[in-house]
Design an enzyme around this catalytic site. Structure first.
Site: not given
Ligand code: UD1
Length: 431
Positions: A22-23, A115, A120, A304, A396
């Site tokens: 995903k990242n 999230c 952030r 994570d 997600r």
């Protein structure tokens, strides 16, 4: 409201493969708008990917995901603003800022969502773009960037940011002259982005180290690229296998990207056979609490993976300690894990777990992506049935997690329940 209903299932056994990262794919999709036609394979089917495709389409590109392959045609890119609704759906939408600015000389967005892991900020993204010559105006929640021509510059990040490094790389790839990024993030996803941009005709080197050099080029073209495996999804399967006392073979992964996580699993007593692109993990008897786990930028222990390993530590013998150094508010899973019988004490950035012999199924709510995955791991390892709400966070980042774990013997059903019913159960539990 959708929930995942999980029955405690005993040891996980069998084999599965890792989804694409995903990242990696999110910044790669943003970068794809700088070329013509691109084909990106090994793309996971996730809600964040769908949001990125919607942003690309809003920007005048075509983009669709079919059978794990995204095709993008950016030749018609014509818009410079991203609607608030799309920006708020995920944090990574901010990566489009550098791409839109590089392509059109202007960009307008609002502050991104994502999230809730504490504040952030995006100051480092904006500072980097300013260094490259952008004029930035922040008015209320809106950010406007303008640069008739981006120019190469030296960017010295004061701390390590994955997203800001990516934004700077994308914007600098088409700037006039050379850019040097110092104190760059070193994550494998940064290397994957460099590989993709270079296939598009960019001239970037150094990704994976803390200094990245970019020689600006006049134009980029489309490219074909295969996204790297998702090291956090891999860590999720391995943590679940470890917690369950099972034996799982994970294929299509990159063990070299996971050293910090594998070291902890080894310390906890898991036996592992590590191949070039596979990991066989066997966990027998009760896990042992590891040495304190301190999250840090890559190659340190990934933030994570903190909730995932925490879920595995709940039933380990002894006390485990976590120090969360990256995000301020990354323990939202703790009160939910307590509902399952976990004994956890938190104080600021620290969390201590007193290993308990068993967990019990409960009604819980995911408040963020990896915290949701931690609930899933704990629920598979608990006695009885758990119901996990907040599945939109889990979706997600995980492609059909119920199917992945079903292959390994888990019993997870996705169900639609009435909000009120879930609410009532929650209240009854609180009373
Ligand atoms: C990325 C990952 C996310 C991971 C995180 C840290 C993606 C899509 N997401 O997020 O899964 O948890 O890296 O490994 O790749 N910061 C600032 N100002 C900025 C930017 C960041 O202060 O302008 C701070 C953040 O608040 C945080 C730290 O820097 O405390 C690291 O954040 P960053 O590396 O930027 O995370 P993301 O790129 O958002």
């Amino acid at each position: 409201m959708k929930i995942l209903e999980v029955s405690g299932c005993g040891p996980l056994r069998g084999s599965t493969v890792t989804q694409g990262s995903k990242n990696s794919v999110l910044p790669i999709l943003a970068a794809s708008m700088l070329g013509g036609g691109s084909e990106i394979s090994n793309c996971p089917s996730l809600s964040d990917v769908e949001v990125s495709l919607r942003i690309l389409r809003h920007l005048g590109c075509t983009g669709a995901l079919k059978n794990g392959v995204v095709t993008v045609d950016a030749s018609g890119a014509n818009a410079v603003n991203i609607p608030d609704g799309l920006m708020r759906e995920m944090r990574s939408s901010v990566i489009f800022l550098g791409a839109v600015l590089a392509r059109h000389g202007e960009a307008e967005i609002c502050f991104p969502g994502g999230c809730r892991l504490g504040p952030r900020p995006i100051d480092m993204h904006l500072d980097a773009l300013e260094r490259l010559g952008a004029e930035i105006e922040v008015d209320g929640g809106r950010i406007s960037c303008r640069a008739a021509k981006l120019r190469g510059a030296q960017i010295n990040f004061s701390s390590v940011s994955v997203g800001a490094t990516e934004n700077a790389m994308i914007a600098a790839s088409m700037a006039e002259g050379d850019t040097l990024i110092a104190n760059a993030a070193r994550e494998p996803e940064i290397v994957d982005l460099q590989d993709f941009l270079n296939k598009m005709g960019a001239c970037i080197s150094g990704a994976g180290s803390n200094v990245i050099h970019i020689k600006g080029v006049k134009e980029l073209h489309g490219a074909s690229h295969r996204v790297i495996p998702d090291r956090i999804a891999a860590a999720t399967v391995l943590s679940a296998a470890a917690a369950s006392g099972g034996r799982v073979e994970l294929g299509r992964c990159r063990p070299q990207d996971m050293e910090a996580v594998l070291a902890v699993l080894g310390e906890m007593g898991c036996r592992m056979e590590i191949g070039s692109d596979s990991i066989l993990l066997e966990s027998r008897g009760r896990l042992k609490a590891p040495k304190p786990i301190v999250t840090a930028a890559h190659p340190g222990f990934p933030t994570d993976a903190q909730p995932l390993l925490m879920a595995a530590c709940l039933t380990a013998e002894g006390n485990s300690v976590f120090i969360e150094n990256i995000f301020e508010n990354r323990y939202a899973h703790v009160p939910e894990l307590r509902r399952m019988g976990a004994e956890i004490i938190t104080s600021g950035r620290a969390a201590a777990i007193i290993g308990t012999e068993r967990l019990a199924g409960a009604e819980v709510v995911a408040a963020d992506l990896r915290g949701g995955a931690a609930l899933l791991i704990a629920a598979m390892n608990a006695e009885g049935v758990s119901r996990i709400a907040g599945t939109e966070y889990i979706d997600r980042g995980y492609e059909t997690p119920e199917a992945v774990f079903a292959e390994l013997g888990a019993q997870i059903k996705r169900k639609e329940v009435k909000d009120a019913e879930q609410q009532q159960k929650k209240q009854a539990q609180e009373e």
